[in-house]
Scaffold this motif. Structure first.
Motif, PDB file in Angstrom:
ATOM      1  N   MET A 239       0.862  -1.205   0.000  1.00 36.26           N
ATOM      2  CA  MET A 239       0.000   0.000   0.000  1.00 36.26           C
ATOM      3  C   MET A 239       0.883   1.235   0.000  1.00 36.26           C
ATOM      4  SD  MET A 239      -1.229  -0.358   3.935  1.00 36.26           S
ATOM      5  CE  MET A 239      -0.052  -1.055   5.075  1.00 36.26           C
ATOM      6  N   SER A 240       0.487   2.211  -0.772  1.00 37.48           N
ATOM      7  CA  SER A 240       1.268   3.444  -0.783  1.00 37.48           C
ATOM      8  C   SER A 240       0.547   4.483   0.068  1.00 37.48           C
ATOM      9  CB  SER A 240       1.446   3.941  -2.212  1.00 37.48           C
ATOM     10  OG  SER A 240       0.252   4.507  -2.676  1.00 37.48           O
ATOM     11  N   LEU A 241       1.204   4.880   1.123  1.00 41.48           N
ATOM     12  CA  LEU A 241       0.564   5.790   2.069  1.00 41.48           C
ATOM     13  C   LEU A 241       0.843   7.228   1.675  1.00 41.48           C
ATOM     14  CD1 LEU A 241       1.477   3.921   5.354  1.00 41.48           C
ATOM     15  CD2 LEU A 241      -0.725   3.967   4.205  1.00 41.48           C
ATOM     16  N   ILE A 242      -0.140   8.061   1.909  1.00 46.59           N
ATOM     17  CA  ILE A 242       0.043   9.492   1.639  1.00 46.59           C
ATOM     18  C   ILE A 242       1.010  10.055   2.678  1.00 46.59           C
ATOM     19  CG2 ILE A 242      -1.089  11.748   1.614  1.00 46.59           C
ATOM     20  CD1 ILE A 242      -3.668  10.221   0.791  1.00 46.59           C
ATOM     21  N   ASN A 243       1.996  10.767   2.207  1.00 45.80           N
ATOM     22  CA  ASN A 243       2.933  11.409   3.123  1.00 45.80           C
ATOM     23  C   ASN A 243       2.763  12.914   2.979  1.00 45.80           C
ATOM     24  OD1 ASN A 243       4.904  11.806   4.933  1.00 45.80           O
ATOM     25  ND2 ASN A 243       6.589  11.046   3.662  1.00 45.80           N
ATOM     26  N   ALA A 244       2.189  13.543   3.964  1.00 44.14           N
ATOM     27  CA  ALA A 244       1.895  14.967   3.841  1.00 44.14           C
ATOM     28  C   ALA A 244       2.058  15.633   5.194  1.00 44.14           C
ATOM     29  CB  ALA A 244       0.475  15.159   3.330  1.00 44.14           C
ATOM     30  N   PRO A 245       2.371  16.924   5.155  1.00 43.32           N
ATOM     31  CA  PRO A 245       2.503  17.626   6.433  1.00 43.32           C
ATOM     32  C   PRO A 245       1.132  17.922   7.044  1.00 43.32           C
ATOM     33  CG  PRO A 245       2.828  19.156   4.634  1.00 43.32           C
ATOM     34  CD  PRO A 245       2.638  17.813   4.021  1.00 43.32           C
TER      35      PRO A 245
END
Lengths: 335, 900
Positions: free
Chosen positions: A1-7
């Motif tokens: 799974m590709s997780l969203i990486n966001a501030p």
């Protein structure tokens, strides 16, 4: 799974600038309707034509500046400028008047300054003032309220075929200005004897007030600017009217004549060219109102929303400088 | 005005803070079920820095078996907390693992494989905390690893340690839990209110606050009720605050409950407020009353992607993956994984990261629930951000400044007071990631401050270096001046009016003139003698006189030269003595010539003159002896091996005295013979006896010296053998002398020679290393970077060390050289310079005598010739002895002449 990486924050209010602009346009509809009812379809032609010109100019310059055209067009800011300018133009205006005004507003007053958010002056008012100074006759010809020409005539006027004189009539502000000080003459002019203020224009302003209240309700604008604006205009008028009713029009007349409500809820609230803090905005709008009253009463032009707004746009950085809110933890002296 | 209204309306006093937002809460998903136990994972990963401050230091090793609650890492430094095994099992590794850091960095972790037995270490519940005293309690909290469970993980022991002058007006228990989704504190309060209140009581005991306030948001009615009933009858006040994000921010809560603002840059304690999270209060109670260190916490697991959202009592170190699996995560739907709340939490990129002390929530959101941020639009300066900012900042201005890298103005607009709550970014209609801009600008400002610090330090370093160089230069200059001054003084003392180089030149000139005059005189005399002129003898005497004068001048020149380059502070009296000796001996010599001339002319006053010469001789001898003594005394303080030295010196003195006595006797005898007195024969015999005695002593001295190292192969039996009656006397002398010489000396000297050489090499190497290191340091200082500071310091330390080493070597070397010189002095009673001078004088005396002999060979009678011959031989011997002594001394000590 590709997780969203966001501030952070990871959640946002479901709103965007496009939605804000759409609401503004929506809020102008009552005013537009009343204008068309009172002055004919010319207003509608102005608005639609202005919108087309604005979108074209905006697209052209976004492309020239190497910006994504579709993305920025969707923010609706060009449309708002066009609608506001279109609403402010006389219903007898020929097609080239909106073309010049809107093109100047979008190209010079907005895009050349760097696009949305970077313009120090309200673009619509820049366009309006350009036209007012360059084409004073065409810009001051209004149709007498309630004598709206047929749509075909309006179209002819828009295309510049029929002389505008055939339909022109004075606005209440013009009338009052001409006969100020002469109580008897003022009483003779029916145009000044509306329920609230001058005939026709009272309904236009009422409609814009309704639209403005909608914006307030939807939190698109804050109460500071409209309230201060109307107070700045109304309070001096009230005081002066108490002193000499024949020479000075009353507050209601001022508030429901000309571009008062359009200016208070749609023009002065343009956040880009307004002051930053709430206090600053209040002060700025108050001064705009006062300046409108001063120019209307003592100046050479019958209405003054555009001038007052532009002059106070100039003062925005100055006002900002002195109205910075005190940040948390900075009680006491600040350097 | 509104505040006043609210105050009047509300029974409990609550203030307001500006701004704030109302994001959807989503709390009902997880707050409906009781706290459930979390999973027991296959591995527990415990980061050493799960609290704020210095990472803990592991006190177990891989392979160790640990019990539940056993300490596995010790706190290091003031701000730190201990770490404990959350369950029994085996430590399988201590190494880097991905942790909860937003940057996704790895950090050192202790990895424990649970054995599933849950065997506890012996717990020590404290029944009466007051008996422990505040200090004991603080130590207990530190030892139990209690840290803030709310967000930052600040070690509780530090927070509850007050300064002597510190008074706590308000203890605030933060139970606001204002972030959406999170319900861990809500459930904790509902289910464990009594434990929480017990923890608060411990905090009250430690902090002794005037008021204790619990702030709870009004969206948690059950928790409020539970806490209210638990606090009933106590002085703990429950304050319900309206739901508004971020009312749970420490500063905002302080403002809400007390109306105080924490001054910019200060901490709450400075305005008399201490804030503790409600979960921390619970942890404090467990640590004190149950003896249970912080090994678990309540973590909310929620989000659309989990099937069983709720609160789980999770062991610290449980990988997020295990916890999510435990809550029934749907990996397919998981779009964003957030640790913490949706407003201030951070996304996890790796579900292997562990739950730590500060992990209050895990949001496993679907991509629809927390979608990708929409693209950033232009700021329309709508001001929504300013209206939402709880710190009353102007976010859009800060955004402009951050974007245009105008950090100075950003700072003037109080960027550093931004608490990064995210309210501005939440409301921004243009989707500008404002917080990210502020973090960037803050980072840059901190970086710039660090740069400034670095520049300041570099400047200080540079200035320090300049000062150091200046000082070194000055020291060098001072040394040079001191040396110069010393030389000048010495010269001034040695030769009345000082005049360094000029004086030397003058002397040289004088010597040259004197010697050429002398040579001319000799020539004239020789010519006269050949012609048998009447005045031949007169001329000869004149030549002799000139010779003596030239010699004197030469000696003086030598002295001056020797004195010039030597920095060693020779005592003034010594120089005076030397001068006196030189003068006396030349006066004596002149007198002798005079007397001889008189005798030759058979003048009436010859005897008188001879007597005068003798008197002078005796005076010169006395002075010489005095000089020797002075020399031996002056620097001999540290001289080792004094015994043999003294003996040698004594011997020498005896020799000198004997030979002068003999000479006096010879003169007397000659005078008597010339006058034809009766006792001439007697006198001659006496002279012979004296001569024998002198020879004996000389031989003894020689032997004693020969016994010394280095002299070895060149004994002097020949001259001794030549002496007619010296032989019988010499033998016993040798026998006598043989036990005297210090036999250990050669070895010691050889050793010293070796050591000297080694030391010299060591010094050279150390000095070279020091120079190289110094150059490296200077290079490094020139292009120093801040992160090089440590390297620079290390270099500087190295340079200092090397310098010290070189200095040490030099000192040792100098000491050894001094020792060697002292040894020479000890062995010979003279220092090196004296030895050199003596050798030179002996040579010149020998030459003079030989000349005299050659000159008189044809004219003088046999007796005179014999005497002269004997004298020449004696002088030759003396010169040889002096030469040898000098050579021996030099060689023996491994000294090079230019050492000085």
């Amino acid at each position: 799974m590709s997780l969203i990486n966001a501030p952070s924050p990871h959640t946002r209010e479901r709103t965007d600038t496009g939605a804000v602009m759409r609401r503004v346009i929506l809020a102008t509809l009552p005013g537009l309707a009343v204008l068309v009812w009172q002055f004919g379809a010319g207003v509608l032609f102005n608005v639609l034509w202005a919108a087309a010109v604005a979108l074209a100019c905006e697209a052209l310059f976004l492309r020239a500046r190497g910006k994504p055209v579709g993305f920025y067009l969707r923010d609706g800011s060009a449309l708002v400028t066009a609608v506001l300018l279109g609403l402010a133009l006389p219903p007898t205006a020929p097609w080239w008047l909106p073309l010049i005004g809107v093109a100047f507003a979008i190209v010079v007053a907005k895009q050349l300054y760097g696009g949305l958010g970077m313009n120090p002056f309200n673009p619509a008012m820049v366009g309006y003032v350009l036209l007012l100074i360059s084409f004073p006759v065409a810009m001051t010809q209004w149709i007498a309220p309630g004598q709206a020409p047929a749509p075909a005539d309006s179209l002819a006027l828009f295309l510049g075929q029929t002389p505008a004189d055939a339909f022109s009539g004075a606005t209440p502000l013009d009338t009052f200005r001409t006969w100020a000080g002469d109580a008897g003459a003022l009483a003779e002019h029916g145009i000044l004897q509306g329920v609230l203020a001058g005939r026709g224009w009272q309904w236009v302003n009422l409609a814009f007030l309704v639209g403005g209240l909608y914006l307030l309700a939807r939190r698109v604008i804050g109460w500071h600017i409209p309230v201060a604006f109307l107070a700045g205009l109304g309070v001096p008028a009230l005081i002066a009217h108490q002193i000499d009713a024949a020479r000075f029009a009353g507050p209601l007349f001022h508030l429901f004549s000309g571009g008062a409500m359009l200016g208070a809820f749609f023009i002065a609230t343009d956040p880009v060219s307004a002051a930053t803090s709430r206090l600053g905005r209040f002060i700025q709008a108050l001064l705009i109102g006062v300046l409108i009253w001063v120019i209307r009463t003592f100046g050479g032009y019958p209405d003054a929303v555009a001038f007052a707004v532009l002059l106070l746009n100039l003062a925005a950085p100055f006002i900002d400088y002195y109205t910075r809110p005190r940040a948390y933890g900075h009680k006491g002296a600040r350097s | 005005m509104l505040g006043l209204f609210r105050k009047a309306r509300q029974p409990t006093l609550v203030f307001d803070f500006p701004g704030g937002v109302h994001p959807p809460e989503h709390k009902d998903r997880s707050n409906g079920t009781p706290i459930q136990p979390g999973p027991l994972p296959a591995q527990l990963v415990l980061p050493l820095n799960m609290h704020l401050g210095a990472p803990a230091k592991p006190c177990v090793g891989a392979g160790d078996r640990v019990l539940k609650g056993e300490k596995i890492a010790e706190p290091v430094g003031a701000v730190s907390a201990a770490l404990h095994a959350p369950t029994s099992g085996t430590v399988v590794a201590i190494g880097p693992r991905p942790i909860q850091h937003p940057s996704g960095l790895d950090a050192l972790c202790i990895v424990i494989e649970p054995d599933g037995e849950e065997r506890w270490v012996e717990r020590r519940p404290v029944a009466d905390p007051a008996a422990l005293g505040p200090d004991g309690l603080v130590a207990l909290l530190r030892d139990a690893g209690v840290a803030g469970l709310g967000g930052a993980g600040f070690p509780t022991a530090v927070k509850v340690t007050l300064g002597d002058h510190q008074r706590v007006a308000q203890l605030i228990i933060n139970a606001v839990e204002c972030e959406p989704y999170i319900t861990a504190d809500d459930r904790l309060m509902r289910e464990r209110a009594d434990e929480i209140v017990a923890g608060i009581r411990l905090l009250q005991y430690l902090l002794n606050p005037q008021d204790t306030l619990i702030g709870i948001e009004d969206n948690k009615p059950e928790a409020i009720a539970a806490i209210r009933s638990a606090c009933a009858g106590s002085d703990i006040q429950v304050r319900v605050v309206p739901t508004k994000y971020p009312s749970g921010g420490e500063k905002q809560l302080i403002q809400l409950l007390t109306g105080k603002e924490v001054p910019s840059g200060a901490i709450p304690a400075q305005c008399g407020v201490v804030c503790q999270n409600v979960g921390t209060a619970w942890a404090i109670k467990r640590a004190v009353h149950d003896g249970e260190p912080l090994i678990r916490r309540v973590t909310t697991v929620t989000g659309d992607a989990v099937a069983r959202p709720g609160n789980y009592e999770t062991l610290l170190g449980t990988p997020v993956r295990d916890l999510l699996r435990h809550a029934g995560v749907d990996g397919e739907r998981l779009g964003r994984l957030v640790m913490g709340g949706p407003m201030m939490g951070f996304t996890l990129h790796d579900p292997a990261v562990p739950v730590v002390k500060t992990s209050n929530c895990l949001i496993a959101a679907t991509a629809e629930e927390l979608p990708e941020p929409p693209p950033e639009q232009a700021c329309i300066r709508c001001g929504a951000c300013a209206e939402s900012c709880p710190a009353s900042l102007l976010p859009q201005q800060l955004y402009w400044y951050a974007k245009s890298d105008d950090f100075e103005r950003a700072q003037r607009h109080d960027l550093m007071d931004c608490i990064e709550c995210g309210a501005c970014a939440y409301v921004c209609p243009s989707h500008i990631p404002l917080v990210q801009y502020y973090r960037y600008a803050k980072g840059e400002i901190r970086h710039q401050a660090a740069e400034q610090l670095k520049a300041d330090r570099a400047r200080e370093r540079f200035e320090a270096r300049q000062a150091r160089l200046e000082k070194e230069r000055e020291e060098k200059e001072a040394r040079r001046r001191a040396r110069l001054e010393a030389n000048r003084q010495k010269q001034a003392a040695a030769q009345a009016p000082a005049g360094d180089d000029n004086r030397l030149a003058d002397l040289k000139k004088a010597v040259g003139k004197a010697s050429s005059t002398y040579k001319a005189a000799v020539k004239a005399a020789k010519t006269a003698e050949a012609q048998e002129a009447d005045n031949a003898a007169e001329l000869r005497a004149r030549a002799d006189q000139l010779k003596a004068e030239a010699d004197r001048l030469k000696a003086e020149l030598r002295d001056a030269k020797a004195g010039a380059p030597a920095a060693a502070p020779t005592a003034d009296p010594l120089a005076d003595l030397k001068k006196a000796v030189t003068e006396a001996s030349s006066a004596y010599k002149a007198a002798v010539r005079d007397a001889k001339a008189a005798e030759a002319e058979e003048a009436g006053d010859a005897a008188e003159r001879r007597a005068e010469a003798d008197r002078l001789k005796a005076e010169a001898d006395r002075l010489k002896a005095e000089l020797r003594e002075a020399k031996a005394n002056a620097p001999a303080a540290g001289a080792p091996a004094a015994a043999p030295t003294d003996q040698l010196a004594d011997l020498k003195k005896a020799v000198g005295e004997a030979s002068s006595a003999y000479k006096v006797a010879v003169k007397a005898a000659k005078a008597a013979e010339a006058e034809g007195t009766d006792n001439a024969h007697e006198l001659r015999a006496k002279a012979d006896t004296l001569k024998a005695e002198a020879d004996r002593l000389k031989a003894e001295l020689r032997d004693a010296k020969a016994a010394n190292p280095g002299a070895a192969v060149k004994p002097a039996p020949a001259p001794a053998g030549k002496t007619p009656d010296g032989t019988p006397a010499a033998t016993p002398a040798t026998e006598e002398a043989s036990p005297t010489p210090p036999t250990a000396d050669p070895e010691a000297a050889a050793k010293r020679q070796k050591r000297l050489k080694a030391l010299k090499t060591a010094y050279n190497m150390a000095h070279k290393q020091y120079k190289e290191a110094h150059a490296a340091l200077e290079r490094a200082e020139r292009d120093a970077g801040d992160d090089d500071q440590e390297r620079l310091d290390a270099l500087a330390a190295k340079v200092d060390k090397l310098k010290a080493k070189a200095n040490h070597c030099r000192d040792a070397l100098n000491a050894l050289v001094e020792e060697a010189k002292a040894d020479i002095r000890a062995h010979t009673g003279k220092n090196l310079k004296t030895l050199k001078l003596e050798a030179a004088r002996a040579e010149s005396a020998l030459r003079q005598k030989a000349d005299e002999l050659a000159r008189l060979r044809d004219t003088a009678d046999a007796d005179t010739l014999e005497t002269l011959d004997a004298e020449v031989r004696a002088l030759d011997e003396e010169a040889q002895v002096a030469r040898r002594a000098l050579k021996q001394a030099v060689e023996e000590q491994g000294l090079v002449e230019d050492d000085q």
